[in-house]
Design a protein around this motif. Structure first.
Motif, PDB file in Angstrom:
ATOM      1  N   LEU A 140       0.825  -1.334   0.113  1.00 35.22           N
ATOM      2  CA  LEU A 140       0.117   0.116  -0.092  1.00 35.22           C
ATOM      3  C   LEU A 140       0.876   1.217   0.101  1.00 35.22           C
ATOM      4  N   PRO A 141       1.947   1.297  -0.686  1.00 39.35           N
ATOM      5  CA  PRO A 141       2.711   2.513  -0.806  1.00 39.35           C
ATOM      6  C   PRO A 141       1.944   3.647  -1.711  1.00 39.35           C
ATOM      7  N   ALA A 142       1.789   4.678  -1.450  1.00 38.72           N
ATOM      8  CA  ALA A 142       1.432   5.759  -2.335  1.00 38.72           C
ATOM      9  C   ALA A 142       2.595   6.144  -3.342  1.00 38.72           C
ATOM     10  N   VAL A 143       2.230   5.908  -4.537  1.00 37.09           N
ATOM     11  CA  VAL A 143       3.171   6.271  -5.642  1.00 37.09           C
ATOM     12  C   VAL A 143       2.747   7.669  -6.474  1.00 37.09           C
ATOM     13  N   ALA A 144       3.777   8.356  -7.004  1.00 37.51           N
ATOM     14  CA  ALA A 144       3.692   9.518  -7.792  1.00 37.51           C
ATOM     15  C   ALA A 144       5.061   9.708  -8.366  1.00 37.51           C
ATOM     16  N   ALA A 145       4.676  10.143  -9.931  1.00 41.41           N
ATOM     17  CA  ALA A 145       5.941  10.858 -10.672  1.00 41.41           C
ATOM     18  C   ALA A 145       5.840  12.303 -10.561  1.00 41.41           C
ATOM     19  N   THR A 146       6.848  12.761 -10.363  1.00 45.55           N
ATOM     20  CA  THR A 146       6.920  14.174  -9.960  1.00 45.55           C
ATOM     21  C   THR A 146       7.681  15.035 -10.967  1.00 45.55           C
ATOM     22  N   GLY A 147       8.186  14.272 -12.187  1.00 43.83           N
ATOM     23  CA  GLY A 147       8.340  14.876 -13.611  1.00 43.83           C
ATOM     24  C   GLY A 147      10.029  14.664 -13.526  1.00 43.83           C
ATOM     25  N   GLY A 148      10.704  14.857 -14.636  1.00 42.08           N
ATOM     26  CA  GLY A 148      11.974  14.828 -14.664  1.00 42.08           C
ATOM     27  C   GLY A 148      12.505  13.214 -14.704  1.00 42.08           C
ATOM     28  N   GLY A 149      11.654  12.217 -14.812  1.00 40.80           N
ATOM     29  CA  GLY A 149      12.018  10.888 -14.329  1.00 40.80           C
ATOM     30  C   GLY A 149      12.008  10.559 -12.994  1.00 40.80           C
ATOM     31  N   ASN A 150      11.745  11.256 -12.192  1.00 42.52           N
ATOM     32  CA  ASN A 150      11.726  11.235 -10.766  1.00 42.52           C
ATOM     33  C   ASN A 150      10.206  10.548 -10.362  1.00 42.52           C
ATOM     34  N   ALA A 151      10.404   9.456  -9.422  1.00 44.39           N
ATOM     35  CA  ALA A 151       9.050   9.043  -8.947  1.00 44.39           C
ATOM     36  C   ALA A 151       9.358   8.588  -7.388  1.00 44.39           C
ATOM     37  N   LEU A 152       8.291   8.763  -6.644  1.00 40.26           N
ATOM     38  CA  LEU A 152       8.640   8.502  -5.240  1.00 40.26           C
ATOM     39  C   LEU A 152       7.540   7.404  -4.842  1.00 40.26           C
ATOM     40  N   ALA A 153       7.936   6.502  -3.937  1.00 41.09           N
ATOM     41  CA  ALA A 153       6.759   5.705  -2.924  1.00 41.09           C
ATOM     42  C   ALA A 153       6.948   6.226  -1.451  1.00 41.09           C
ATOM     43  N   ILE A 154       5.613   6.476  -1.229  1.00 39.45           N
ATOM     44  CA  ILE A 154       5.563   7.167   0.272  1.00 39.45           C
ATOM     45  C   ILE A 154       4.736   6.452   1.096  1.00 39.45           C
ATOM     46  N   GLY A 155       5.053   6.221   2.385  1.00 41.24           N
ATOM     47  CA  GLY A 155       4.520   5.615   3.437  1.00 41.24           C
ATOM     48  C   GLY A 155       4.076   4.030   3.100  1.00 41.24           C
ATOM     49  N   GLY A 156       3.134   3.419   3.666  1.00 36.16           N
ATOM     50  CA  GLY A 156       2.366   2.221   3.448  1.00 36.16           C
ATOM     51  C   GLY A 156       2.786   1.288   4.636  1.00 36.16           C
ATOM     52  N   LEU A 157       2.543   0.073   4.703  1.00 32.66           N
ATOM     53  CA  LEU A 157       2.669  -0.770   5.703  1.00 32.66           C
ATOM     54  C   LEU A 157       3.862  -1.920   5.560  1.00 32.66           C
ATOM     55  N   ASP A 158       4.253  -2.174   6.627  1.00 24.41           N
ATOM     56  CA  ASP A 158       5.726  -3.089   6.363  1.00 24.41           C
ATOM     57  C   ASP A 158       5.198  -4.556   6.601  1.00 24.41           C
ATOM     58  N   ALA A 159       6.250  -5.448   6.786  1.00 23.78           N
ATOM     59  CA  ALA A 159       5.969  -6.971   6.838  1.00 23.78           C
ATOM     60  C   ALA A 159       5.424  -7.013   7.985  1.00 23.78           C
ATOM     61  N   ALA A 160       5.373  -6.369   9.073  1.00 24.05           N
ATOM     62  CA  ALA A 160       4.517  -6.580  10.316  1.00 24.05           C
ATOM     63  C   ALA A 160       3.276  -6.123  10.299  1.00 24.05           C
TER      64      ALA A 160
END
Length: 349
Positions: free
Chosen positions: A82-102
């Motif tokens: 459940l990461p939040a993902v977005a491309a910010t331009g210039g070939g950049n993209a981020l994955a933000i937050g989420g839940l870990d293996a626990a």
């Protein structure tokens, strides 16, 4: 909280030019837990006059992609679902937050493109089930679930991982999806811990959120992207059962239309646009162990969704985003409950 509530394009119309055998292909791509961008609708394009001939050599139209295949695999700093993902331009993209293996919320901001995935920052508080969309060269994240419950925060995350407050939603919510058309982000559905939402909120930085459309049913964990001036929404859960509908939302006209149906109910999938085609990746049915590997291609014109490839693994709760001519797929959860750390790169074939 996550497993209790998890049960949660417009197309650039392609119009052949009549003069001198010249074909002009219009396609606008956007990817988001993730996000995408826009151009006109079919009814508008149909009224346009044929383009005059400007060259003596005909140029073939570029066909829309019909399949995706894996061309690379990299490793995230840690497993995540459940990461939040977005491309910010210039070939950049981020994955933000989420839940870990626990199944604990994380605050990580991970740069997933360009280059090898790298941890570049942190949210003020660990959160999962955020919506994310790109605006003004930043990733905007909306709401999310925390240890204390859903939040109403909007945050702007720069390509380098810097996080700044950017406003508030009308109500605290998680389980949302988001996409961008022009300079406006749209937040679709969500959950307040008591109520699944039917709203489509328009958000412009510096302005209050506006409710621009009402979905035909409550919706959480839907696959969302934008092509042209419309949002496409596939599947999701109404809070009880996964849904099959593919919805087209015209925010300017406050109109929502069912344009197709998936072959089976599907929630917790990811959506991305490539070459004017809306791809729906992975997901699951109502059961926690009903993960899917299928990739579906959805024609914005409303034709029946078709198979368009397979993920290497059957995954739900994954993130997907378009960067250039590729789709990046981050993390996810398999039928055994294992949370994954793969970052897959998919290309059209």
């Amino acid at each position: 909280m996550h497993h209790r509530i998890m049960a949660a394009l417009g197309m650039n119309d392609v119009k052949a030019a009549a003069a001198a055998g010249v074909a002009l292909a219009l396609a606008v791509v956007m990817g988001a837990c993730g996000g995408a961008g826009g151009a006109g609708t079919a009814s508008t394009a149909a009224t346009r006059p044929a383009a005059p001939a400007t060259r003596t050599t005909a140029r073939a139209a570029v066909p829309a992609p019909t399949h995706l295949r894996v061309v690379a695999r990299r490793t995230l700093p840690a497993p995540v679902q459940l990461p939040a993902v977005a491309a910010t331009g210039g070939g950049n993209a981020l994955a933000i937050g989420g839940l870990d293996a626990a199944d604990a919320s994380v605050a990580d901001v991970v740069r997933i493109a360009p280059g090898a995935p790298k941890l570049v920052g942190h949210l003020p508080a660990a959160a999962h089930d955020l919506g994310a969309a790109a605006l003004r060269g930043k990733a905007y994240v909306f709401g999310g679930g925390t240890a204390a419950g859903p939040i109403a925060t909007i945050a702007a995350v720069g390509p380098g991982g810097t996080v700044r407050p950017a406003g508030h939603l009308p109500v605290a919510m998680s389980d949302t999806s988001a996409a961008t058309i022009g300079g406006t982000a749209y937040v679709i559905g969500g959950y307040t811990t008591t109520t699944p939402l039917r709203s489509v909120l328009a958000i412009v930085p510096g302005h209050a959120a506006r409710d621009v459309a009402t979905l035909p049913h409550p919706l959480r964990y839907a696959a969302v992207a934008a092509v042209g001036r419309r949002l496409l929404i596939a599947g999701g859960t109404d809070g009880v059962h996964a849904r099959r509908e593919v919805l087209s939302v015209d925010p300017a006209r406050h109109r929502v239309t069912v344009i197709a149906r998936l072959p089976a109910p599907l929630g917790h999938a990811a959506g991305a646009v490539l070459g004017g085609t809306f791809f729906v990746l992975g997901g699951r049915g109502d059961g926690l162990t009903h993960q899917r590997a299928t990739i579906w291609a959805v024609d914005p014109a409303g034709r029946r969704p078709r198979r368009a490839g397979r993920l290497p693994l059957a995954l739900s709760d994954l993130g997907a985003v378009t960067v250039g001519d590729h789709v990046l797929v981050a993390g996810g959860r398999d039928a055994s409950g294992r949370v994954h750390d793969e970052l897959w790169t998919l290309a059209a074939r």
